[in-house]
Write an enzyme that holds these catalytic residues in place. Structure first.
Site, PDB file in Angstrom:
ATOM      1  N   HIS A 229       0.080  -3.675  -8.051  1.00  0.00           N
ATOM      2  CA  HIS A 229       0.145  -2.393  -7.356  1.00  0.00           C
ATOM      3  C   HIS A 229      -1.002  -2.257  -6.358  1.00  0.00           C
ATOM      4  CE1 HIS A 229       3.147  -0.338 -10.098  1.00  0.00           C
ATOM      5  NE2 HIS A 229       2.897  -1.468 -10.725  1.00  0.00           N
TER       6      HIS A 229
ATOM      7  N   CYS B 106      -1.988   0.298  -4.912  1.00  0.00           N
ATOM      8  CA  CYS B 106      -2.784   1.502  -5.150  1.00  0.00           C
ATOM      9  C   CYS B 106      -3.923   1.227  -6.127  1.00  0.00           C
ATOM     10  CB  CYS B 106      -1.908   2.650  -5.647  1.00  0.00           C
ATOM     11  SG  CYS B 106      -1.045   2.316  -7.187  1.00  0.00           S
TER      12      CYS B 106
ATOM     13  N   GLN C 290       6.882   2.012 -11.772  1.00  0.00           N
ATOM     14  CA  GLN C 290       7.420   0.798 -12.386  1.00  0.00           C
ATOM     15  C   GLN C 290       8.193   1.098 -13.662  1.00  0.00           C
ATOM     16  OE1 GLN C 290       4.680  -2.513 -12.516  1.00  0.00           O
ATOM     17  NE2 GLN C 290       5.760  -3.479 -14.204  1.00  0.00           N
TER      18      GLN C 290
ATOM     19  N   CYS D 271       5.054   2.806  -4.415  1.00  0.00           N
ATOM     20  CA  CYS D 271       4.565   3.731  -5.427  1.00  0.00           C
ATOM     21  C   CYS D 271       4.762   5.164  -4.936  1.00  0.00           C
ATOM     22  CB  CYS D 271       3.088   3.452  -5.673  1.00  0.00           C
ATOM     23  SG  CYS D 271       2.197   4.764  -6.512  1.00  0.00           S
ATOM     24  N   GLU D 272       5.393   5.992  -5.744  1.00  0.00           N
ATOM     25  CA  GLU D 272       5.668   7.362  -5.318  1.00  0.00           C
ATOM     26  C   GLU D 272       4.417   8.240  -5.299  1.00  0.00           C
ATOM     27  OE1 GLU D 272       7.105   9.724  -9.301  1.00  0.00           O
ATOM     28  OE2 GLU D 272       8.617   8.568  -8.218  1.00  0.00           O
ATOM     29  N   HIS D 273       3.340   7.782  -5.912  1.00  0.00           N
ATOM     30  CA  HIS D 273       2.122   8.586  -5.948  1.00  0.00           C
ATOM     31  C   HIS D 273       1.282   8.438  -4.685  1.00  0.00           C
ATOM     32  CE1 HIS D 273       2.605   8.035 -10.541  1.00  0.00           C
ATOM     33  NE2 HIS D 273       3.216   9.125 -10.137  1.00  0.00           N
ATOM     34  N   HIS D 274       1.252   7.227  -4.126  1.00  0.00           N
ATOM     35  CA  HIS D 274       0.426   6.983  -2.940  1.00  0.00           C
ATOM     36  C   HIS D 274       1.216   6.400  -1.771  1.00  0.00           C
ATOM     37  CE1 HIS D 274      -2.242   6.615  -6.530  1.00  0.00           C
ATOM     38  NE2 HIS D 274      -2.984   7.428  -5.810  1.00  0.00           N
TER      39      HIS D 274
END
Length: 198
Positions: free
Chosen positions: A156, A158, A128, A87-90
């Protein structure tokens, strides 16, 4: 397309990446020089480079390397393709499976190429929704079939380990092009993979 092994990536780890992981460890209040953590910055750097190897790979060339003329115009499905991404956010993992279908228009692609395309886009920092779109567009643009369908379902970390902490949640995304815009064709595809979506 030659896929590098984990060992080959070991030779390419930069001091900068290792240094960043060392700073993270120390920023968390740990001693980066204690026995259990001395080699962690290098190991983490090697793992991260392996998990993001998709940046150095070309999905289009994978498709183009195995296109064959064939007079077949029925649906081709490759389902239950395992995928692992970050995941690019976390920068936490998400994982699951992809189902891909296409309807040929005078040419087919080697079946092993579709899972490889999934891997190329999954081995990047991703969401995703974009992963689904990237796979769909790569197949559509390079194979030029009558239609393409992609469904991804993934869990996920996250959401499972932090935040809402919902361990049983699954996210499903889909994309359709060409003939799969037709509701009957789309429903045929969804029915054929339905045992995997319930």
């Amino acid at each position: 397309m030659v896929y590098k092994s984990y060992e080959e990536f070991n030779l390419e780890v930069t001091d900068e990446v290792k240094s960043c992981f060392r700073k993270i460890i120390e920023g968390l209040g740990e001693d980066s020089l204690r026995e259990g953590l001395q080699k962690t910055p290098e190991r983490a750097a090697k793992a991260m480079m392996f998990l993001t190897q998709g940046y150095s790979q070309d999905a289009a060339s994978i498709i183009k390397s195995a296109i064959f003329k064939e007079d077949y115009n029925e649906m081709v499905i490759v389902k239950d393709i395992e995928l692992y991404s970050l995941c690019e956010h976390h920068m936490l993992p998400f994982f699951g499976k992809a189902h891909i279908a296409y309807i040929p228009d005078g040419q087919i692609v080697g079946l092993s190429k579709l899972p490889r395309v999934v891997d190329v886009f999954a081995r990047r920092l991703q969401v995703q929704e974009r992963l689904t779109h990237d796979i769909l567009e790569c197949i559509n643009e390079n194979l030029k079939p009558r239609g393409v369908a992609v469904v991804i379902e993934a869990s996920h970390m996250c959401m499972m380990m932090r935040g809402v902490q919902k361990q049983n949640s699954v996210t499903t995304t889909s994309g359709f092009r060409g003939a799969f815009k037709n509701i009957e064709t789309r429903n045929e595809f969804l029915k054929l993979i339905s045992s995997d979506l319930g």
